[in-house]
Design a protein around this motif. Structure first.
Motif, PDB file in Angstrom:
ATOM      1  N   SER A  61      33.113  -1.541  35.536  1.00 57.71           N
ATOM      2  CA  SER A  61      32.994  -0.676  34.355  1.00 57.71           C
ATOM      3  C   SER A  61      33.841  -1.267  33.236  1.00 57.71           C
ATOM      4  CB  SER A  61      33.498   0.733  34.685  1.00 57.71           C
ATOM      5  OG  SER A  61      34.892   0.701  34.933  1.00 57.71           O
ATOM      6  N   SER A  62      33.600  -0.812  32.031  1.00 57.40           N
ATOM      7  CA  SER A  62      34.383  -1.322  30.896  1.00 57.40           C
ATOM      8  C   SER A  62      35.868  -1.007  31.090  1.00 57.40           C
ATOM      9  CB  SER A  62      33.875  -0.771  29.576  1.00 57.40           C
ATOM     10  OG  SER A  62      33.892   0.633  29.590  1.00 57.40           O
ATOM     11  N   ARG A  63      36.169   0.139  31.655  1.00 62.83           N
ATOM     12  CA  ARG A  63      37.578   0.503  31.894  1.00 62.83           C
ATOM     13  C   ARG A  63      38.218  -0.424  32.923  1.00 62.83           C
ATOM     14  NH1 ARG A  63      39.079   6.667  31.201  1.00 62.83           N
ATOM     15  NH2 ARG A  63      37.619   7.131  29.547  1.00 62.83           N
ATOM     16  N   ARG A  64      37.505  -0.666  34.016  1.00 63.00           N
ATOM     17  CA  ARG A  64      38.062  -1.508  35.088  1.00 63.00           C
ATOM     18  C   ARG A  64      38.228  -2.949  34.604  1.00 63.00           C
ATOM     19  NH1 ARG A  64      41.308  -3.021  37.839  1.00 63.00           N
ATOM     20  NH2 ARG A  64      41.032  -3.881  39.904  1.00 63.00           N
ATOM     21  N   VAL A  65      37.233  -3.450  33.906  1.00 64.91           N
ATOM     22  CA  VAL A  65      37.309  -4.815  33.372  1.00 64.91           C
ATOM     23  C   VAL A  65      38.433  -4.911  32.348  1.00 64.91           C
ATOM     24  CG1 VAL A  65      36.081  -6.554  31.995  1.00 64.91           C
ATOM     25  CG2 VAL A  65      34.906  -5.378  33.868  1.00 64.91           C
ATOM     26  N   ALA A  66      38.552  -3.917  31.478  1.00 65.00           N
ATOM     27  CA  ALA A  66      39.617  -3.907  30.470  1.00 65.00           C
ATOM     28  C   ALA A  66      40.982  -3.903  31.137  1.00 65.00           C
ATOM     29  CB  ALA A  66      39.467  -2.698  29.550  1.00 65.00           C
ATOM     30  N   GLN A  67      41.126  -3.081  32.162  1.00 62.31           N
ATOM     31  CA  GLN A  67      42.394  -3.017  32.896  1.00 62.31           C
ATOM     32  C   GLN A  67      42.726  -4.380  33.491  1.00 62.31           C
ATOM     33  OE1 GLN A  67      42.192  -0.539  36.384  1.00 62.31           O
ATOM     34  NE2 GLN A  67      44.416  -0.311  36.513  1.00 62.31           N
ATOM     35  N   VAL A 123      36.356  -4.263  25.050  1.00 61.97           N
ATOM     36  CA  VAL A 123      35.246  -4.736  25.896  1.00 61.97           C
ATOM     37  C   VAL A 123      33.932  -4.392  25.205  1.00 61.97           C
ATOM     38  CG1 VAL A 123      34.069  -4.476  28.121  1.00 61.97           C
ATOM     39  CG2 VAL A 123      36.578  -4.552  28.043  1.00 61.97           C
ATOM     40  N   HIS A 124      33.828  -3.154  24.671  1.00 62.61           N
ATOM     41  CA  HIS A 124      32.608  -2.736  23.979  1.00 62.61           C
ATOM     42  C   HIS A 124      32.411  -3.470  22.657  1.00 62.61           C
ATOM     43  CE1 HIS A 124      31.370   0.305  26.787  1.00 62.61           C
ATOM     44  NE2 HIS A 124      32.610   0.738  26.836  1.00 62.61           N
ATOM     45  N   ILE A 156      37.824 -11.482  28.857  1.00 64.16           N
ATOM     46  CA  ILE A 156      37.051 -10.339  29.340  1.00 64.16           C
ATOM     47  C   ILE A 156      35.981 -10.801  30.338  1.00 64.16           C
ATOM     48  CG2 ILE A 156      35.396  -8.545  28.654  1.00 64.16           C
ATOM     49  CD1 ILE A 156      37.069  -8.314  26.009  1.00 64.16           C
ATOM     50  N   VAL A 157      35.298 -11.894  30.036  1.00 59.66           N
ATOM     51  CA  VAL A 157      34.268 -12.423  30.946  1.00 59.66           C
ATOM     52  C   VAL A 157      34.905 -12.848  32.265  1.00 59.66           C
ATOM     53  CG1 VAL A 157      32.619 -14.309  31.306  1.00 59.66           C
ATOM     54  CG2 VAL A 157      32.666 -13.097  29.129  1.00 59.66           C
ATOM     55  N   GLU A 158      36.035 -13.514  32.180  1.00 64.38           N
ATOM     56  CA  GLU A 158      36.742 -13.945  33.395  1.00 64.38           C
ATOM     57  C   GLU A 158      37.180 -12.736  34.234  1.00 64.38           C
ATOM     58  OE1 GLU A 158      40.942 -16.090  34.040  1.00 64.38           O
ATOM     59  OE2 GLU A 158      39.527 -17.260  32.835  1.00 64.38           O
ATOM     60  N   ALA A 159      37.673 -11.703  33.571  1.00 65.53           N
ATOM     61  CA  ALA A 159      38.096 -10.490  34.281  1.00 65.53           C
ATOM     62  C   ALA A 159      36.893  -9.802  34.927  1.00 65.53           C
ATOM     63  CB  ALA A 159      38.796  -9.535  33.317  1.00 65.53           C
ATOM     64  N   ALA A 160      35.789  -9.737  34.200  1.00 65.24           N
ATOM     65  CA  ALA A 160      34.585  -9.116  34.749  1.00 65.24           C
ATOM     66  C   ALA A 160      34.089  -9.888  35.970  1.00 65.24           C
ATOM     67  CB  ALA A 160      33.484  -9.051  33.689  1.00 65.24           C
ATOM     68  N   GLU A 161      34.134 -11.208  35.897  1.00 65.04           N
ATOM     69  CA  GLU A 161      33.724 -12.022  37.053  1.00 65.04           C
ATOM     70  C   GLU A 161      34.601 -11.713  38.263  1.00 65.04           C
ATOM     71  OE1 GLU A 161      33.913 -16.581  38.604  1.00 65.04           O
ATOM     72  OE2 GLU A 161      33.355 -16.301  36.498  1.00 65.04           O
ATOM     73  N   GLU A 188      25.292  -4.284  30.633  1.00 57.00           N
ATOM     74  CA  GLU A 188      24.351  -5.361  30.955  1.00 57.00           C
ATOM     75  C   GLU A 188      24.646  -6.618  30.127  1.00 57.00           C
ATOM     76  OE1 GLU A 188      19.804  -5.524  30.355  1.00 57.00           O
ATOM     77  OE2 GLU A 188      20.142  -4.851  32.424  1.00 57.00           O
ATOM     78  N   ASP A 189      25.056  -6.446  28.877  1.00 61.04           N
ATOM     79  CA  ASP A 189      25.448  -7.600  28.056  1.00 61.04           C
ATOM     80  C   ASP A 189      26.618  -8.339  28.712  1.00 61.04           C
ATOM     81  OD1 ASP A 189      23.540  -7.053  26.069  1.00 61.04           O
ATOM     82  OD2 ASP A 189      24.934  -5.792  24.936  1.00 61.04           O
ATOM     83  N   LEU A 190      27.557  -7.576  29.250  1.00 63.03           N
ATOM     84  CA  LEU A 190      28.703  -8.171  29.944  1.00 63.03           C
ATOM     85  C   LEU A 190      28.235  -8.896  31.201  1.00 63.03           C
ATOM     86  CD1 LEU A 190      31.741  -8.628  30.275  1.00 63.03           C
ATOM     87  CD2 LEU A 190      31.874  -6.350  31.320  1.00 63.03           C
TER      88      LEU A 190
END
Length: 190
Positions: A65-71, A80-81, A48-53, A88-90
Motif C-alpha cells: 500500500s502507499s502507506r507501507r511503501v512510504a513507511q 508516493v501518490h 519509492i520504487v526500491e521500497a515498493a520492490e 498500479e502505476d507504482l
C-alpha cells in the motif's frame, strides 16, 4: 393545466437549469489542468520504487500500500501518490525497473564467451523468484500488469533467440532439430 405540470422538473426552466449545470460541470472537468506527477529521474522516485520492490518481494504485493511503501521508503504517503497516482502505476514502475535490470543481465550473458551456460546460470538463479511470483499473482488481477509482462517476455525471448542464432547458428538445428526460439523457451522455462 399545462401538460408538463404533471412531471416534476419537466417545465422549460427546470430543463434549461439541468442542461446548463451539466454543461458547466463538463466544461470545468475539461478545463481542469492535468494532475502533476513527479519526475521519472528523481532520486525520491527511485527510493519509492526500491521500497515498493522490497515490500512486494518480502511481504507480498497485497502489502504494498502507499502507506507501507512510504513507511519503508521513509517518506510521507502523499509523496508516493505524487509520483504514482495509482497503486498500479507504482506496480508498473517496479516491474519495468526489474525488467530493465534483468534485461541488462541477460544481455551480458548473451555477450559472454559461453552464452548458453551464462543464460542457464541467469535463469537458474532463484534470488528473483519471490518477486517474479508476486508479479504473476498480480497479473491475475491487473490487466495492465499482465499486458506489460507479456510484451516484455515476448520481446526478450525474441532478443534471446536472435543472440543464440548468432552465437551457435545452424549447429543447434543440426544437433537437436530445434531452432533458437525453442532453445530460448527451454532455457527460460514456461
Amino acid at each position: 393545466m399545462d401538460r408538463h405540470e404533471h412531471y416534476p422538473g419537466s417545465n422549460l426552466s427546470d430543463r434549461v437549469s439541468v442542461t446548463c449545470a451539466a454543461v458547466s460541470t463538463t466544461y470545468a472537468a475539461a478545463m481542469k489542468p492535468p494532475r502533476r506527477v513527479g519526475a521519472v529521474d528523481s532520486n525520491t522516485r527511485a527510493i519509492i520504487v526500491e521500497a515498493a520492490e522490497a515490500v512486494i518481494r518480502n511481504e507480498g504485493y497485497a502489502a504494498a500500500s502507499s502507506r507501507r511503501v512510504a513507511q519503508h521508503a521513509g517518506v510521507k504517503p502523499s509523496l508516493v501518490h505524487y509520483y504514482f497516482p495509482t497503486t498500479e502505476d507504482l506496480y508498473l514502475a517496479v516491474f519495468r525497473e526489474g525488467a530493465a535490470h534483468s534485461d541488462a543481465m541477460i544481455e551480458k550473458a548473451l555477450a559472454s564467451e559461453n552464452p548458453l551456460l551464462s543464460l542457464w546460470a541467469f535463469f537458474s538463479d532463484t534470488t528473483r523468484t519471490a518477486l517474479a511470483l508476486e508479479f504473476m499473482a498480480m497479473a491475475n488481477r491487473h490487466e495492465n500488469i499482465r499486458k506489460e509482462m507479456a510484451l516484455h517476455s515476448e520481446a526478450m525471448r525474441t532478443r534471446q533467440a536472435e543472440a543464440l542464432e548468432t552465437a551457435i547458428g545452424g549447429s543447434l538445428f543440426e544437433a537437436t532439430n530445434q531452432d533458437a526460439k525453442a532453445l530460448s523457451l527451454v532455457l527460460a522455462g514456461p
